[in-house]
Design a protein around this motif. Structure first.
Motif, PDB file in Angstrom:
ATOM      1  N   MET A  98      -4.008  28.918  78.675  1.00 40.70           N
ATOM      2  CA  MET A  98      -3.106  27.822  79.018  1.00 40.70           C
ATOM      3  C   MET A  98      -2.686  27.049  77.768  1.00 40.70           C
ATOM      4  N   ASP A  99      -1.385  26.764  77.650  1.00 43.41           N
ATOM      5  CA  ASP A  99      -0.913  25.902  76.575  1.00 43.41           C
ATOM      6  C   ASP A  99      -1.382  24.475  76.813  1.00 43.41           C
ATOM      7  N   ALA A 100      -1.497  23.722  75.728  1.00 45.52           N
ATOM      8  CA  ALA A 100      -2.117  22.401  75.796  1.00 45.52           C
ATOM      9  C   ALA A 100      -1.193  21.306  76.303  1.00 45.52           C
ATOM     10  N   ASP A 101       0.067  21.636  76.622  1.00 44.87           N
ATOM     11  CA  ASP A 101       0.977  20.634  77.174  1.00 44.87           C
ATOM     12  C   ASP A 101       1.351  20.946  78.619  1.00 44.87           C
ATOM     13  N   ILE A 102       0.571  21.810  79.258  1.00 45.50           N
ATOM     14  CA  ILE A 102       0.824  22.217  80.641  1.00 45.50           C
ATOM     15  C   ILE A 102       0.137  21.256  81.611  1.00 45.50           C
ATOM     16  N   TRP A 103       0.813  20.986  82.724  1.00 46.08           N
ATOM     17  CA  TRP A 103       0.193  20.260  83.834  1.00 46.08           C
ATOM     18  C   TRP A 103       0.088  21.226  85.013  1.00 46.08           C
ATOM     19  N   SER A 128       6.699  28.272  87.620  1.00 46.29           N
ATOM     20  CA  SER A 128       7.004  27.310  86.566  1.00 46.29           C
ATOM     21  C   SER A 128       7.999  26.263  87.022  1.00 46.29           C
ATOM     22  N   ARG A 129       7.725  25.021  86.653  1.00 41.70           N
ATOM     23  CA  ARG A 129       8.696  23.933  86.767  1.00 41.70           C
ATOM     24  C   ARG A 129       8.799  23.268  85.395  1.00 41.70           C
ATOM     25  N   ILE A 130       9.844  22.505  85.190  1.00 42.61           N
ATOM     26  CA  ILE A 130      10.104  21.911  83.876  1.00 42.61           C
ATOM     27  C   ILE A 130      10.136  20.398  83.992  1.00 42.61           C
ATOM     28  N   ARG A 131       9.527  19.737  83.021  1.00 44.52           N
ATOM     29  CA  ARG A 131       9.576  18.285  82.946  1.00 44.52           C
ATOM     30  C   ARG A 131      10.221  17.868  81.611  1.00 44.52           C
ATOM     31  N   ASP A 132      10.515  16.600  81.499  1.00 41.51           N
ATOM     32  CA  ASP A 132      11.007  15.990  80.256  1.00 41.51           C
ATOM     33  C   ASP A 132      12.374  16.518  79.828  1.00 41.51           C
ATOM     34  N   ALA A 133      13.169  17.027  80.762  1.00 44.58           N
ATOM     35  CA  ALA A 133      14.532  17.438  80.409  1.00 44.58           C
ATOM     36  C   ALA A 133      15.388  16.178  80.333  1.00 44.58           C
ATOM     37  N   ARG A 134      15.777  15.801  79.119  1.00 50.97           N
ATOM     38  CA  ARG A 134      16.500  14.555  78.909  1.00 50.97           C
ATOM     39  C   ARG A 134      17.996  14.843  78.755  1.00 50.97           C
ATOM     40  N   GLY A 135      18.785  14.183  79.562  1.00 50.62           N
ATOM     41  CA  GLY A 135      20.224  14.321  79.459  1.00 50.62           C
ATOM     42  C   GLY A 135      20.774  15.438  80.331  1.00 50.62           C
ATOM     43  N   TRP A 136      22.090  15.340  80.580  1.00 44.78           N
ATOM     44  CA  TRP A 136      22.759  16.273  81.478  1.00 44.78           C
ATOM     45  C   TRP A 136      22.629  17.704  81.007  1.00 44.78           C
ATOM     46  N   ARG A 140      20.724  20.721  83.042  1.00 45.13           N
ATOM     47  CA  ARG A 140      21.508  21.831  83.586  1.00 45.13           C
ATOM     48  C   ARG A 140      20.967  23.167  83.076  1.00 45.13           C
ATOM     49  N   TYR A 141      20.589  23.196  81.784  1.00 46.42           N
ATOM     50  CA  TYR A 141      20.023  24.425  81.222  1.00 46.42           C
ATOM     51  C   TYR A 141      18.726  24.788  81.945  1.00 46.42           C
ATOM     52  N   ALA A 142      17.835  23.807  82.110  1.00 41.40           N
ATOM     53  CA  ALA A 142      16.541  24.071  82.741  1.00 41.40           C
ATOM     54  C   ALA A 142      16.723  24.586  84.158  1.00 41.40           C
ATOM     55  N   ARG A 143      17.641  23.974  84.905  1.00 37.83           N
ATOM     56  CA  ARG A 143      17.861  24.412  86.286  1.00 37.83           C
ATOM     57  C   ARG A 143      18.371  25.852  86.342  1.00 37.83           C
ATOM     58  N   PHE A 144      19.297  26.191  85.441  1.00 36.85           N
ATOM     59  CA  PHE A 144      19.845  27.549  85.431  1.00 36.85           C
ATOM     60  C   PHE A 144      18.792  28.555  84.973  1.00 36.85           C
ATOM     61  N   TRP A 145      18.034  28.195  83.944  1.00 38.99           N
ATOM     62  CA  TRP A 145      17.029  29.107  83.390  1.00 38.99           C
ATOM     63  C   TRP A 145      15.978  29.469  84.445  1.00 38.99           C
ATOM     64  N   LEU A 146      15.575  28.497  85.246  1.00 36.81           N
ATOM     65  CA  LEU A 146      14.579  28.767  86.276  1.00 36.81           C
ATOM     66  C   LEU A 146      15.132  29.625  87.407  1.00 36.81           C
ATOM     67  N   ARG A 147      16.462  29.762  87.479  1.00 35.96           N
ATOM     68  CA  ARG A 147      17.063  30.613  88.504  1.00 35.96           C
ATOM     69  C   ARG A 147      17.251  32.053  88.034  1.00 35.96           C
ATOM     70  N   LEU A 148      17.010  32.334  86.760  1.00 35.05           N
ATOM     71  CA  LEU A 148      17.096  33.713  86.301  1.00 35.05           C
ATOM     72  C   LEU A 148      16.117  34.563  87.114  1.00 35.05           C
ATOM     73  N   VAL A 196       1.329  33.724  92.073  1.00 38.52           N
ATOM     74  CA  VAL A 196       0.586  32.739  92.850  1.00 38.52           C
ATOM     75  C   VAL A 196       1.575  31.638  93.231  1.00 38.52           C
ATOM     76  N   PRO A 197       1.648  31.234  94.487  1.00 37.32           N
ATOM     77  CA  PRO A 197       2.678  30.273  94.907  1.00 37.32           C
ATOM     78  C   PRO A 197       2.487  28.858  94.389  1.00 37.32           C
ATOM     79  N   GLU A 198       1.346  28.568  93.789  1.00 40.69           N
ATOM     80  CA  GLU A 198       1.118  27.236  93.219  1.00 40.69           C
ATOM     81  C   GLU A 198       1.887  27.099  91.903  1.00 40.69           C
ATOM     82  N   ASP A 199       2.259  25.870  91.568  1.00 37.00           N
ATOM     83  CA  ASP A 199       3.101  25.705  90.391  1.00 37.00           C
ATOM     84  C   ASP A 199       2.385  24.997  89.250  1.00 37.00           C
TER      85      ASP A 199
END
Length: 282
Positions: A98-103, A128-136, A140-148, A196-199
Protein backbone atom coordinates in the motif's frame (compact mmCIF):
# COMPACT_ATOMS: atom_id res chain seq x y z
CA UNK A 1 -3.98 -13.48 8.44
CA UNK A 2 -2.51 -10.60 6.54
CA UNK A 3 0.57 -8.36 6.50
CA UNK A 4 0.29 -4.79 5.21
CA UNK A 5 3.53 -3.30 3.88
CA UNK A 6 3.66 0.48 3.45
CA UNK A 7 6.79 2.01 1.86
CA UNK A 8 6.98 5.67 2.81
CA UNK A 9 9.34 8.29 1.37
CA UNK A 10 8.88 11.84 2.69
CA UNK A 11 5.29 11.12 3.73
CA UNK A 12 4.99 13.43 6.74
CA UNK A 13 1.43 14.71 6.78
CA UNK A 14 0.18 11.68 4.81
CA UNK A 15 1.29 8.54 6.63
CA UNK A 16 -0.75 9.36 9.74
CA UNK A 17 -4.04 9.53 7.84
CA UNK A 18 -3.12 6.38 5.94
CA UNK A 19 -2.52 4.48 9.18
CA UNK A 20 -5.65 5.85 10.85
CA UNK A 21 -7.72 4.44 7.99
CA UNK A 22 -5.96 1.09 8.42
CA UNK A 23 -6.78 1.23 12.14
CA UNK A 24 -10.44 1.77 11.29
CA UNK A 25 -10.48 -1.39 9.15
CA UNK A 26 -12.65 -4.38 9.84
CA UNK A 27 -10.58 -7.36 10.98
CA UNK A 28 -10.15 -10.24 8.53
CA UNK A 29 -12.12 -13.32 9.53
CA UNK A 30 -11.02 -16.94 9.58
CA UNK A 31 -13.37 -19.48 8.01
CA UNK A 32 -14.87 -20.13 11.43
CA UNK A 33 -15.59 -16.40 11.84
CA UNK A 34 -12.77 -15.68 14.29
CA UNK A 35 -11.25 -12.19 13.96
CA UNK A 36 -7.66 -12.28 12.75
CA UNK A 37 -4.85 -9.78 13.44
CA UNK A 38 -3.33 -7.52 10.81
CA UNK A 39 0.42 -6.91 10.82
CA UNK A 40 1.44 -3.43 9.66
CA UNK A 41 4.97 -2.61 8.52
CA UNK A 42 5.90 0.97 7.63
CA UNK A 43 9.23 1.24 5.81
CA UNK A 44 10.42 4.85 5.97
CA UNK A 45 13.05 5.04 3.23
CA UNK A 46 15.32 8.01 2.66
CA UNK A 47 13.19 10.32 4.77
CA UNK A 48 14.47 13.71 5.89
CA UNK A 49 11.15 14.59 7.49
CA UNK A 50 9.05 13.21 10.37
CA UNK A 51 7.52 10.27 8.49
CA UNK A 52 8.83 7.65 10.92
CA UNK A 53 7.92 9.67 14.00
CA UNK A 54 4.39 10.27 12.70
CA UNK A 55 3.94 6.55 12.09
CA UNK A 56 5.45 5.65 15.46
CA UNK A 57 3.01 7.95 17.27
CA UNK A 58 0.20 5.53 16.32
CA UNK A 59 1.97 2.37 17.47
CA UNK A 60 0.07 2.36 20.78
CA UNK A 61 -3.29 2.34 19.03
CA UNK A 62 -2.26 -0.65 16.93
CA UNK A 63 -1.08 -2.42 20.08
CA UNK A 64 -4.50 -1.80 21.67
CA UNK A 65 -6.09 -3.66 18.76
CA UNK A 66 -3.63 -6.49 19.08
CA UNK A 67 -2.23 -5.76 15.63
CA UNK A 68 1.57 -5.98 15.47
CA UNK A 69 3.18 -2.87 14.01
CA UNK A 70 6.78 -2.15 13.06
CA UNK A 71 8.48 0.95 11.69
CA UNK A 72 11.63 0.25 9.69
CA UNK A 73 13.95 3.10 8.71
CA UNK A 74 16.22 2.84 5.66
CA UNK A 75 18.82 5.47 4.83
CA UNK A 76 18.28 5.27 1.07
CA UNK A 77 15.13 6.32 -0.72
CA UNK A 78 14.10 3.33 -2.85
CA UNK A 79 10.57 1.97 -3.02
CA UNK A 80 11.62 -1.51 -4.27
CA UNK A 81 14.16 -1.83 -1.45
CA UNK A 82 11.51 -0.67 1.00
CA UNK A 83 9.12 -3.33 -0.30
CA UNK A 84 11.81 -5.99 0.06
CA UNK A 85 12.60 -4.85 3.59
CA UNK A 86 8.91 -5.08 4.46
CA UNK A 87 8.64 -8.54 2.94
CA UNK A 88 11.53 -9.76 5.08
CA UNK A 89 9.64 -8.71 8.22
CA UNK A 90 6.22 -9.94 7.18
CA UNK A 91 4.92 -12.81 9.31
CA UNK A 92 1.69 -13.64 7.45
CA UNK A 93 1.19 -15.27 4.06
CA UNK A 94 -1.21 -12.77 2.50
CA UNK A 95 0.58 -9.54 1.63
CA UNK A 96 -0.97 -6.14 0.97
CA UNK A 97 1.33 -3.51 -0.56
CA UNK A 98 0.00 0.00 0.00
CA UNK A 99 1.19 3.52 -0.83
CA UNK A 100 1.52 5.81 2.16
CA UNK A 101 -1.08 8.34 0.97
CA UNK A 102 -3.91 5.83 0.52
CA UNK A 103 -7.10 5.85 2.57
CA UNK A 104 -8.67 2.39 2.67
CA UNK A 105 -12.36 1.89 3.30
CA UNK A 106 -13.20 -0.14 6.44
CA UNK A 107 -13.93 -3.32 4.51
CA UNK A 108 -11.05 -3.37 2.02
CA UNK A 109 -8.36 -5.22 3.98
CA UNK A 110 -10.81 -7.88 5.17
CA UNK A 111 -12.16 -8.18 1.63
CA UNK A 112 -8.68 -8.70 0.21
CA UNK A 113 -7.93 -11.33 2.84
CA UNK A 114 -11.15 -13.17 2.07
CA UNK A 115 -10.73 -13.35 -1.70
CA UNK A 116 -7.07 -14.41 -1.36
CA UNK A 117 -7.82 -17.26 1.03
CA UNK A 118 -7.26 -19.94 -1.62
CA UNK A 119 -4.40 -22.34 -2.45
CA UNK A 120 -3.88 -21.31 -6.08
CA UNK A 121 -1.91 -18.14 -6.98
CA UNK A 122 -4.07 -15.04 -6.73
CA UNK A 123 -3.83 -11.26 -7.03
CA UNK A 124 -6.46 -8.81 -5.78
CA UNK A 125 -7.31 -5.14 -5.59
CA UNK A 126 -10.13 -2.83 -4.58
CA UNK A 127 -12.02 -0.08 -6.37
CA UNK A 128 -10.17 3.19 -6.77
CA UNK A 129 -11.60 6.62 -6.01
CA UNK A 130 -9.78 9.94 -6.21
CA UNK A 131 -9.54 12.75 -3.69
CA UNK A 132 -7.97 16.23 -3.72
CA UNK A 133 -8.86 16.98 -7.35
CA UNK A 134 -8.69 20.77 -7.31
CA UNK A 135 -10.37 22.77 -10.02
CA UNK A 136 -12.59 21.94 -12.97
CA UNK A 137 -9.84 20.45 -15.18
CA UNK A 138 -8.46 17.95 -12.65
CA UNK A 139 -11.94 16.91 -11.54
CA UNK A 140 -12.97 16.28 -15.14
CA UNK A 141 -9.76 14.34 -15.83
CA UNK A 142 -10.20 12.18 -12.71
CA UNK A 143 -13.82 11.38 -13.55
CA UNK A 144 -12.94 10.37 -17.12
CA UNK A 145 -9.86 8.38 -16.09
CA UNK A 146 -11.87 6.29 -13.63
CA UNK A 147 -14.29 5.44 -16.45
CA UNK A 148 -11.59 3.87 -18.62
CA UNK A 149 -12.50 0.18 -19.00
CA UNK A 150 -9.45 -1.18 -17.18
CA UNK A 151 -10.00 1.15 -14.23
CA UNK A 152 -13.75 0.59 -14.13
CA UNK A 153 -13.86 -3.19 -14.51
CA UNK A 154 -10.29 -4.51 -14.21
CA UNK A 155 -8.02 -5.00 -11.20
CA UNK A 156 -5.42 -2.27 -11.74
CA UNK A 157 -3.95 -2.27 -8.23
CA UNK A 158 -3.02 1.42 -8.41
CA UNK A 159 -1.86 2.36 -4.91
CA UNK A 160 -3.01 -0.89 -3.26
CA UNK A 161 -2.63 -4.49 -4.39
CA UNK A 162 -2.45 -7.83 -2.62
CA UNK A 163 -1.30 -11.40 -3.26
CA UNK A 164 -1.54 -14.70 -1.45
CA UNK A 165 1.40 -16.96 -0.62
CA UNK A 166 1.26 -18.90 -3.90
CA UNK A 167 1.08 -15.65 -5.82
CA UNK A 168 3.99 -14.08 -3.92
CA UNK A 169 6.09 -17.13 -4.78
CA UNK A 170 6.04 -16.11 -8.45
CA UNK A 171 8.86 -13.62 -8.00
CA UNK A 172 11.78 -13.12 -5.66
CA UNK A 173 12.88 -9.67 -4.58
CA UNK A 174 11.27 -6.60 -6.11
CA UNK A 175 13.65 -5.31 -8.81
CA UNK A 176 14.63 -1.66 -9.17
CA UNK A 177 11.66 -0.64 -11.29
CA UNK A 178 9.46 2.44 -11.28
CA UNK A 179 6.10 0.66 -11.44
CA UNK A 180 6.02 -2.06 -8.79
CA UNK A 181 2.23 -2.44 -9.18
CA UNK A 182 2.59 -3.21 -12.90
CA UNK A 183 5.51 -5.55 -12.20
CA UNK A 184 3.34 -7.60 -9.85
CA UNK A 185 0.21 -7.50 -11.99
CA UNK A 186 2.15 -8.86 -14.98
CA UNK A 187 2.71 -12.09 -13.05
CA UNK A 188 -1.02 -12.92 -13.13
CA UNK A 189 -3.53 -13.80 -15.82
CA UNK A 190 -6.96 -12.12 -15.76
CA UNK A 191 -8.61 -15.22 -14.28
CA UNK A 192 -6.11 -15.08 -11.39
CA UNK A 193 -6.90 -11.42 -10.66
CA UNK A 194 -9.80 -10.83 -8.28
CA UNK A 195 -11.66 -7.54 -7.78
CA UNK A 196 -12.89 -6.64 -4.33
CA UNK A 197 -15.97 -4.36 -4.24
CA UNK A 198 -14.59 -2.29 -1.35
CA UNK A 199 -12.89 0.95 -2.29
CA UNK A 200 -9.90 3.08 -1.41
CA UNK A 201 -9.05 6.71 -2.03
CA UNK A 202 -5.86 8.22 -3.35
CA UNK A 203 -4.82 11.78 -4.27
CA UNK A 204 -4.46 13.11 -7.77
CA UNK A 205 -1.69 15.50 -8.86
CA UNK A 206 -2.09 19.08 -7.71
CA UNK A 207 -1.94 20.85 -11.06
CA UNK A 208 -1.68 20.27 -14.82
CA UNK A 209 2.13 20.17 -14.95
CA UNK A 210 2.35 17.71 -12.06
CA UNK A 211 -0.34 15.57 -13.65
CA UNK A 212 1.58 15.42 -16.93
CA UNK A 213 4.80 14.47 -15.15
CA UNK A 214 2.99 11.81 -13.15
CA UNK A 215 1.35 10.42 -16.28
CA UNK A 216 4.70 10.39 -18.11
CA UNK A 217 6.20 8.49 -15.22
CA UNK A 218 3.40 5.92 -15.46
CA UNK A 219 4.02 5.50 -19.20
CA UNK A 220 7.76 5.11 -18.67
CA UNK A 221 7.12 2.59 -15.91
CA UNK A 222 4.83 0.58 -18.17
CA UNK A 223 7.42 0.55 -20.96
CA UNK A 224 10.08 -0.55 -18.48
CA UNK A 225 7.97 -3.46 -17.24
CA UNK A 226 7.12 -4.54 -20.76
CA UNK A 227 10.84 -4.75 -21.54
CA UNK A 228 11.52 -6.66 -18.33
CA UNK A 229 8.53 -9.04 -18.60
CA UNK A 230 7.50 -9.23 -22.27
CA UNK A 231 5.52 -12.39 -21.62
CA UNK A 232 3.66 -10.66 -18.79
CA UNK A 233 1.97 -8.18 -21.09
CA UNK A 234 0.41 -11.00 -23.07
CA UNK A 235 -0.56 -12.92 -19.92
CA UNK A 236 -2.20 -10.05 -18.04
CA UNK A 237 -4.22 -8.73 -20.97
CA UNK A 238 -4.58 -5.21 -22.42
CA UNK A 239 -4.86 -2.11 -20.26
CA UNK A 240 -5.31 0.55 -22.94
CA UNK A 241 -8.85 1.07 -24.29
CA UNK A 242 -9.63 -0.18 -27.76
CA UNK A 243 -10.71 2.13 -30.56
CA UNK A 244 -14.32 1.15 -30.03
CA UNK A 245 -14.09 1.81 -26.29
CA UNK A 246 -12.52 5.22 -26.91
CA UNK A 247 -15.31 6.09 -29.33
CA UNK A 248 -17.92 5.10 -26.76
CA UNK A 249 -16.21 7.22 -24.12
CA UNK A 250 -15.97 10.16 -26.50
CA UNK A 251 -19.65 9.99 -27.38
CA UNK A 252 -20.69 9.74 -23.73
CA UNK A 253 -18.37 12.50 -22.48
CA UNK A 254 -16.71 14.56 -25.27
CA UNK A 255 -15.47 17.23 -22.86
CA UNK A 256 -13.86 14.66 -20.57
CA UNK A 257 -12.35 12.97 -23.60
CA UNK A 258 -10.80 16.29 -24.70
CA UNK A 259 -9.36 16.86 -21.22
CA UNK A 260 -7.90 13.36 -21.10
CA UNK A 261 -6.50 13.66 -24.63
CA UNK A 262 -4.86 17.00 -23.84
CA UNK A 263 -2.92 15.42 -21.00
CA UNK A 264 -1.93 12.47 -23.19
CA UNK A 265 -0.68 14.91 -25.84
CA UNK A 266 1.28 16.95 -23.28
CA UNK A 267 2.96 13.78 -22.01
CA UNK A 268 4.56 13.40 -25.44
CA UNK A 269 6.11 16.87 -25.38
CA UNK A 270 9.34 17.82 -23.56
CA UNK A 271 7.79 20.87 -21.89
CA UNK A 272 6.87 19.11 -18.64
CA UNK A 273 9.93 16.90 -18.25
CA UNK A 274 10.27 15.07 -14.94
CA UNK A 275 12.84 16.19 -12.42
CA UNK A 276 14.65 13.15 -11.06
CA UNK A 277 13.45 9.58 -10.70
CA UNK A 278 10.61 10.17 -8.28
CA UNK A 279 7.86 12.76 -8.68
CA UNK A 280 4.64 11.96 -6.88
CA UNK A 281 3.05 15.12 -8.29
CA UNK A 282 0.64 15.80 -5.43
Amino acid sequence: MISVIIPAHQEEGYIGDCLRHVLASDPPRARDGTAQPVQVIVVANGCADATAQEARSLAGRFAQRGWPMEIVELAEGSKPRALNAGDRRAIYDIRVYMDADIWVSPGLIAGLAGVLDRPEPAYAGGRSRIRDARGWFLKRYARFWLRLPFMASGVPGCGVYAVNAAGRARWGDFPEVTADDMFVRYHFAPEESHPVPEDYVWPIAGNFAQLVRSRRRQDEGLAEIRRLLPEGAARSGPTAPSGGELLRLFLSDPVGFAVYASVALAVRTPLFSRQGRWDRGR
